[in-house]
Scaffold this active site. Structure first.
Site: not given
Ligand SMILES: [Fe+2]
Length: 315
Positions: A241, A191, A187-188, A216
């Site tokens: 998010h 970043k 999911h990240d 991101h």
């Protein structure tokens, strides 16, 4: 004879009938396959030999065959090892579907067609292995990013575990659970483009810094889109998010417009983040975490997913 791309691949051949066994062994060996013949103890040989493809004869006792397949099934699915039935004369291919096998070889076992079909499955297995290796590399990237942010290395797997437990409680289909796991693990990953100073900043971010962080989910989705096999997880990566009340990012979706797997990853990620030590603070207590999450149900998070989380966390 045509040497398929499976040349040098290992084939486990479990067949009781000696003439059929010898005929298949000879065809496959001549084509360059490494053939391991087994008459019983199929599972033990499977464990020992680590074959690329398994051929199971239907003249084996039904119990022996089913028991072997039941034992093989878990590793077959984890490692992507194809299992093909060797049919008897006049036997319907339906049996293959019924028993959950991948495909079959049917009499009269013409060498060209046997080799072509087995080669195809070896090739598929090799491709799956490449995909698994690519996923391993991506997971290392995801872990490195989480560590840059001050989380433990296993943060993505912890998020995936909580997300999976929630998904199972909500009775998601198997394919959706797999998509959920992909989304949770990666999911990240977007970043990767955010500077470490921002990722580790203890205080409030400046508006410009926040704008950088907000990119991101979109970067992550774009990064993983070329990996077709990870496609199911993309909605969770892009939308983890978003907020239930529509004030999140990147698309300002609200309520059930937000894909369910994204709503689950959002809750799982928050739960794991709040229960983890960070470089600038200790993990929150259980009471604090529950109060934040329950307090945000209906505004930040989907109330149904928060309800599911409360059911799966230990009392
Ligand atoms: Fe995120």
């Amino acid at each position: 004879m045509y040497l398929g791309e499976g040349y040098h691949a290992k084939i486990l051949l479990a067949e009781k009938d000696s003439s059929k066994r010898e005929s298949l062994r000879s065809i496959l060996s001549s084509a360059g396959f490494d053939v391991v013949v087994v008459k019983e103890e199929i599972y033990n040989e499977f464990k020992k030999e680590k074959p690329d493809v398994v051929l199971i004869g239907f003249e084996l006792e039904k119990e022996t065959r089913i028991e072997a397949f039941e034992k093989i099934r878990e590793e077959k699915e984890k490692e992507g090892i194809p299992v093909l039935a060797i049919l008897e004369e006049g036997e319907s291919e339906e049996v293959v579907l019924k028993e959950g096998l991948d495909d079959c070889l049917a009499p009269p076992f013409l060498p060209q067609s046997v080799v072509r079909r087995v080669s195809l499955y070896v090739r598929m297995r090799n491709l799956e292995e490449e995909v698994r290796n690519a996923k391993k590399v991506l997971l290392q990237v995801a872990q490195t990013i989480e560590m840059k942010e001050g989380y433990p290395r296993e943060h993505p797997q912890r998020v995936a575990k909580v997300a999976t437990d929630i998904g199972q409680l909500l009775e998601l289909e198997r394919d959706d659970i797999l998509s959920l796991q992909t989304g949770a693990l990666f999911h990240d990953i977007g970043k990767i483009g955010v500077s470490e100073n921002i990722l580790r900043k203890p205080g409030k971010l400046t508006p410009n810094e926040f704008e950088e962080v907000k990119l991101h989910p979109v970067i992550g989705e774009r990064l993983l889109r070329p990996f077709g096999i990870l496609e199911g997880g993309l909605p969770a990566i892009r939308h983890h998010h978003e907020r239930w009340d529509g004030t999140g990012y990147p698309d300002g979706l609200s309520g059930e417009e937000i894909p369910l797997i994204a709503r689950i990853v959002s809750v799982a990620d928050a739960f794991v983040a709040f229960t983890s030590d960070r470089p600038y603070r200790k993990a929150f207590s259980r009471g604090e975490v529950l109060s934040i999450l329950v307090g945000g149900a209906g505004s930040y998070w989907d109330p149904m997913v928060i309800w599911a989380l409360l059911k799966i966390i230990p009392k």
